[in-house]
Design an enzyme around this catalytic site. Structure first.
Site, PDB file in Angstrom:
ATOM      1  CG  HIS A 208      -2.342  -0.761   1.140  1.00 31.49           C
ATOM      2  ND1 HIS A 208      -1.992  -2.267   1.437  1.00 31.49           N
ATOM      3  CD2 HIS A 208      -3.659  -0.631   0.654  1.00 31.49           C
ATOM      4  CE1 HIS A 208      -3.368  -2.736   1.010  1.00 31.49           C
ATOM      5  NE2 HIS A 208      -3.907  -2.135   0.719  1.00 31.49           N
TER       6      HIS A 208
ATOM      7  CE  LYS B 244      -3.851  -0.519   4.424  1.00 33.25           C
ATOM      8  NZ  LYS B 244      -5.314  -0.101   5.026  1.00 33.25           N
TER       9      LYS B 244
END
Length: 283
Positions: free
Chosen positions: A172, A176
């Site tokens: 990601h 995040k």
């Protein structure tokens, strides 16, 4: 409220100025059967501004507010006499530190939560499910709104019947907050429904750098998390057996990929008797 709005689904979005929240607002605004009734965000200096102007839609006469409870109260009162399965929906893309409180508040006001924020603990999820059933307010906690990811998870669960060794990697963007991702955890949980143990040790492993082998679940599955700018959301499940490997991978290139799943949940969540977990429960 216009006649068209009276027939469409009222939606408020929390985390409205985040990348996912803004994308949800665009999707709701362009939808024929939904309309935006609230935009909640705590970004300093943005309260009172028109959310449409802030995200490039032009003025839509919905002001940003930091007062979630006030917005929930106003939204709930606006539709309190609409009847069964006619309530408002809250779509949440905020932060793991506030998502539990946000979800519980929505249920308390009779607003159906659709939760895209990950980071809820199993205990929190169980509590919210119990609370929603007692309140008769349907909701959904969705680790990933991508239909492609649901297909990957189903394939991973099927493959787990035939392979005893598997590891999961999720990748990601570096903004995040939680690791591993809720999607990766959900994938592992589906694979573990067989009740088997994975990755029996062949040697006595030694890590010269702690964490090099990822996080190990009680089942033996190992989960690895990568965080880098330039990534959006990606997941890989690799199975191994003598003489072969089998790899499943899903890549999200643009957040627009999630919007069909978000709108699907918005349209169905009001019909649920309680809180469900996972997009596969609604497809």
């Amino acid at each position: 409220m216009s006649a068209a709005e009276n027939q469409s689904i009222p939606v408020l979005v929390t985390g409205a100025l985040g990348r996912m929240g803004a994308e949800v607002i665009r999707a709701v605004h362009s939808s024929a059967d939904c309309h935006l009734v609230g935009a909640v965000d705590t970004t300093p200096g943005k309260e009172g501004a028109d959310i449409g102007e802030l995200i490039g839609l032009g003025p839509i006469e919905i002001a940003v507010t930091a007062d979630l409870e006030g917005c929930l109260c106003a939204t709930s009162q606006a539709v309190r006499d609409a009847g069964p399965q006619k309530g408002a929906v809250m779509v949440d893309f905020t932060h793991p530190s506030v998502v539990y409180a946000n979800t519980r508040a929505a249920i308390a006001y009779g607003v159906h939560p659709v939760i895209g924020t990950t980071g809820l603990s199993p205990e929190q999820l169980k509590d919210l499910q119990s609370f929603s059933e007692k309140a008769s307010v349907g909701g959904a906690v969705i680790p990933n709104f991508s239909v492609g990811m649901v297909l990957l998870q189903q394939a991973a669960a099927a493959a787990a019947r035939f392979y005893n060794h598997a590891e999961l990697t999720e990748l990601h963007h570096n903004r995040k907050a939680d690791a591993p991702s809720g999607t990766c955890i959900k994938t592992a949980e589906l694979m573990e429904e067989l009740g088997k143990t994975f990755n029996s040790a062949e040697v006595d492993e030694q890590e010269s750098l702690e964490g090099s082998r990822g996080g190990e679940r009680p089942s033996g599955l190992r989960l690895h998390s990568l965080r880098l700018p330039g990534l959006v959301a990606h997941q890989e499940v690799m199975f191994g057996a003598p003489g072969e490997t089998y790899t499943l991978r899903h890549d999200t290139i643009d957040r627009a990929a999630y919007m069909p799943g978000v709108l699907l949940c918005v349209r169905k969540v009001r019909q649920l008797p309680g809180l469900v977990y996972g997009l596969e429960r609604l497809i």
